[in-house]
Design a protein around this motif. Structure first.
Motif, PDB file in Angstrom:
ATOM      1  N   HIS A 113      20.411 -14.485  16.568  1.00 53.37           N
ATOM      2  CA  HIS A 113      21.294 -14.965  17.633  1.00 53.37           C
ATOM      3  C   HIS A 113      22.735 -14.532  17.335  1.00 53.37           C
ATOM      4  CE1 HIS A 113      22.340 -18.580  20.478  1.00 53.37           C
ATOM      5  NE2 HIS A 113      23.149 -17.552  20.662  1.00 53.37           N
ATOM      6  N   GLN A 114      23.188 -14.750  16.128  1.00 56.55           N
ATOM      7  CA  GLN A 114      24.565 -14.399  15.768  1.00 56.55           C
ATOM      8  C   GLN A 114      24.800 -12.893  15.848  1.00 56.55           C
ATOM      9  OE1 GLN A 114      26.221 -16.408  12.281  1.00 56.55           O
ATOM     10  NE2 GLN A 114      24.462 -17.781  12.253  1.00 56.55           N
ATOM     11  N   LEU A 115      23.829 -12.110  15.378  1.00 54.88           N
ATOM     12  CA  LEU A 115      23.969 -10.653  15.424  1.00 54.88           C
ATOM     13  C   LEU A 115      24.046 -10.161  16.863  1.00 54.88           C
ATOM     14  CD1 LEU A 115      24.006  -7.962  13.895  1.00 54.88           C
ATOM     15  CD2 LEU A 115      21.499  -7.950  14.013  1.00 54.88           C
ATOM     16  N   LYS A 116      23.195 -10.722  17.723  1.00 55.95           N
ATOM     17  CA  LYS A 116      23.195 -10.334  19.133  1.00 55.95           C
ATOM     18  C   LYS A 116      24.527 -10.704  19.790  1.00 55.95           C
ATOM     19  CE  LYS A 116      20.015 -12.327  21.556  1.00 55.95           C
ATOM     20  NZ  LYS A 116      18.721 -12.639  22.203  1.00 55.95           N
ATOM     21  N   ASP A 117      25.053 -11.878  19.473  1.00 51.79           N
ATOM     22  CA  ASP A 117      26.342 -12.303  20.034  1.00 51.79           C
ATOM     23  C   ASP A 117      27.445 -11.319  19.661  1.00 51.79           C
ATOM     24  OD1 ASP A 117      24.901 -14.493  20.856  1.00 51.79           O
ATOM     25  OD2 ASP A 117      25.766 -15.867  19.379  1.00 51.79           O
ATOM     26  N   LYS A 118      27.516 -10.962  18.392  1.00 54.11           N
ATOM     27  CA  LYS A 118      28.576 -10.071  17.922  1.00 54.11           C
ATOM     28  C   LYS A 118      28.429  -8.673  18.511  1.00 54.11           C
ATOM     29  CE  LYS A 118      29.255 -12.555  13.567  1.00 54.11           C
ATOM     30  NZ  LYS A 118      29.101 -12.510  12.086  1.00 54.11           N
ATOM     31  N   ALA A 119      27.197  -8.185  18.576  1.00 51.19           N
ATOM     32  CA  ALA A 119      26.974  -6.834  19.096  1.00 51.19           C
ATOM     33  C   ALA A 119      27.348  -6.746  20.569  1.00 51.19           C
ATOM     34  CB  ALA A 119      25.519  -6.426  18.885  1.00 51.19           C
ATOM     35  N   ARG A 134      23.019 -21.639  13.948  1.00 48.70           N
ATOM     36  CA  ARG A 134      22.104 -20.905  14.814  1.00 48.70           C
ATOM     37  C   ARG A 134      21.589 -19.660  14.081  1.00 48.70           C
ATOM     38  NH1 ARG A 134      27.093 -19.124  16.089  1.00 48.70           N
ATOM     39  NH2 ARG A 134      27.415 -17.078  17.083  1.00 48.70           N
ATOM     40  N   GLY A 135      20.457 -19.149  14.525  1.00 48.69           N
ATOM     41  CA  GLY A 135      19.761 -18.091  13.800  1.00 48.69           C
ATOM     42  C   GLY A 135      20.575 -16.827  13.609  1.00 48.69           C
ATOM     43  N   ARG A 136      20.242 -16.066  12.560  1.00 48.38           N
ATOM     44  CA  ARG A 136      20.960 -14.824  12.277  1.00 48.38           C
ATOM     45  C   ARG A 136      20.816 -13.821  13.415  1.00 48.38           C
ATOM     46  NH1 ARG A 136      22.955 -14.097   7.235  1.00 48.38           N
ATOM     47  NH2 ARG A 136      22.341 -15.586   5.624  1.00 48.38           N
TER      48      ARG A 136
END
Length: 431
Positions: free
Chosen positions: A417-423, A413-415
């Motif tokens: 998306h991943q950044l938003k999930d972690k944040a 999945r897009g970067r």
């Protein structure tokens, strides 16, 4: 400069006073934390017995006895409210109504009409609404209830006396009529819960109606927060009548929050991960298990358990930020062999567990820290194979409206998306 600091640290200087105040604040925070914290249950159970033989253990560890002789009816979507209004209309002595989310609308006005009508017929009506969840219920609804003689209270309203408990919300959805019939589940008093979950404006949910001896324990659950807010003790057969057997379902109720010990709903949700031997299927709108639970899910898969989780897609959720926070750990679960399904049609709001085709649970509890640690919740365990099979059939039917995730695609999945999930996951305990 040296003279400036010397003056600040004098016994009557501003620096010393500031330091003392800061120390007092830190000590107060630590003191409150030490009182409010709950120990987490150990997610390791050395037992190979099948779930059917461990129901007494499950009930005992969640601070509630097994209560036999109950009848349980299941209602989906808007049909739940038809059962609710039918039950209220039949009330002869008392209606006790408790909910978290109540917003002015068609459903809310119909509910006020039903409660006012019963009060004018001489029925004792008590209504308890969480102060945060009831912010949009409207003053008119409160006035109508009070003017008719209904007893109405907000749970933990904004007031200095509630500063230590303001974060603790009443998330239960519970109705007890005449002490003989109870309804509970995930339904809120909001118009989006009407209909048949046909689109994004009509949510998917499940509730149950119970008759039999277990209703007495549900009446106790209502009394807990009612007494906290009002101090009123209600007694007599109008509220606690003799309750003959009404069916064959064994029920236990998880709602207790002992000081220092894990809340009953957390023990229940975590213990079933350890006890499942064949199937563990979960439907839950806000699924953010802690690290220990994630590892326990993996161990369940390793011992051969078919673990399936169904949640709403972020696009269908009423709280997409929570779904993105949940996404942060989906990769770990998928890599461990857990199957994850995202419901696409609308908000999937039911909170249902099924284990090994012999036991199931339903209630108000989300699978996140707020529900399992902070909120007042209620979940009922049902030892009945027919109900377990019914809820498994519901899961399979709802799966037709889902996209099943796979580990390889999820990892790509897009970067963003991943950044938003972690944040967003950093705030998971506040969601």
């Amino acid at each position: 400069m040296a003279d400036h600091w010397f003056d600040a640290l004098r016994p009557d200087g501003p620096g010393l006073l500031t330091g003392v105040l800061l120390l007092a604040v830190v000590l107060l925070v630590l003191f409150i934390w030490s009182i409010k914290r709950h120990r987490d249950p150990r997610l390791a159970v050395d037992c190979d017995a099948p779930m059917a033989q461990l129901i007494d253990s499950l009930a005992g560890l969640t601070h509630g006895p097994i209560i036999g002789g109950n009848a349980v009816e299941v209602f989906e979507n808007g049909a739940f409210f038809e059962a609710l209004f039918e039950t209220i209309a039949a009330a002869r002595h008392s209606v006790h109504f408790e909910t978290f989310l109540w917003k002015d609308g068609v459903l809310a006005r119909r509910l006020v009409d039903a409660l006012v009508e019963r009060r004018r017929a001489g029925v004792e009506v008590r209504v308890l609404v969480d102060a945060r969840g009831g912010r949009k219920m409207g003053k008119a609804a409160q006035r109508r209830l009070c003017d008719a003689g209904c007893k109405f209270e907000m749970h933990h309203p904004s007031h200095i006396r509630n500063i230590g408990v303001f974060n603790e919300r009443d998330h239960r959805k519970l109705v007890v009529v005449d002490g003989q019939v109870a309804l509970l589940g995930g339904h809120c008093i909001v118009d989006q819960w009407l209909g048949e979950a046909q689109d994004r404006d009509h949510f998917r949910d499940i509730g149950v109606r119970i008759r039999g001896p277990a209703v007495r324990t549900l009446q106790y659950a209502f009394s807990e927060n009612w007494i906290e807010e009002t101090g009123e003790l209600f007694v007599g057969e109008a509220v606690f009548p003799p309750l003959p057997d009404a069916g064959n379902v064994a029920v236990h109720v998880a709602c207790v929050k002992p000081e220092g010990s894990p809340p009953a709903v957390k023990i229940l949700h975590h213990l079933v991960i350890c006890l499942a031997r064949q199937r563990l299927w979960i439907q839950n709108p806000y699924f953010l298990p802690d690290a220990e639970a994630i590892e326990a899910f993996g161990r369940a898969v390793a011992r051969g358990v078919d673990v399936r989780i169904m949640v709403p897609a972020a696009e269908a959720s009423d709280m997409p930020l929570v779904q993105h926070a949940a996404h942060r750990n989906f990769g770990k679960l998928l890599d461990a062999g857990v199957r994850i399904f995202e419901y696409q049609t609308t908000l999937l709001h039911q909170k249902v567990l099924t284990v090994d085709g012999v036991w199931c649970a339903i209630g108000s509890s989300n699978f996140d820290d707020r529900s399992l640690e902070t909120n007042d919740e209620i979940t009922i365990g049902l030892h009945d194979a027919a109900l377990a099979r019914h809820f498994e059939a519901v899961f399979e039917r709802d799966a037709r409206h889902c996209v099943e995730l796979d580990a390889a695609s999820w990892a790509r999945r897009g970067r963003w998306h991943q950044l938003k999930d972690k944040a967003l996951f950093m705030f998971n305990e506040l969601m």
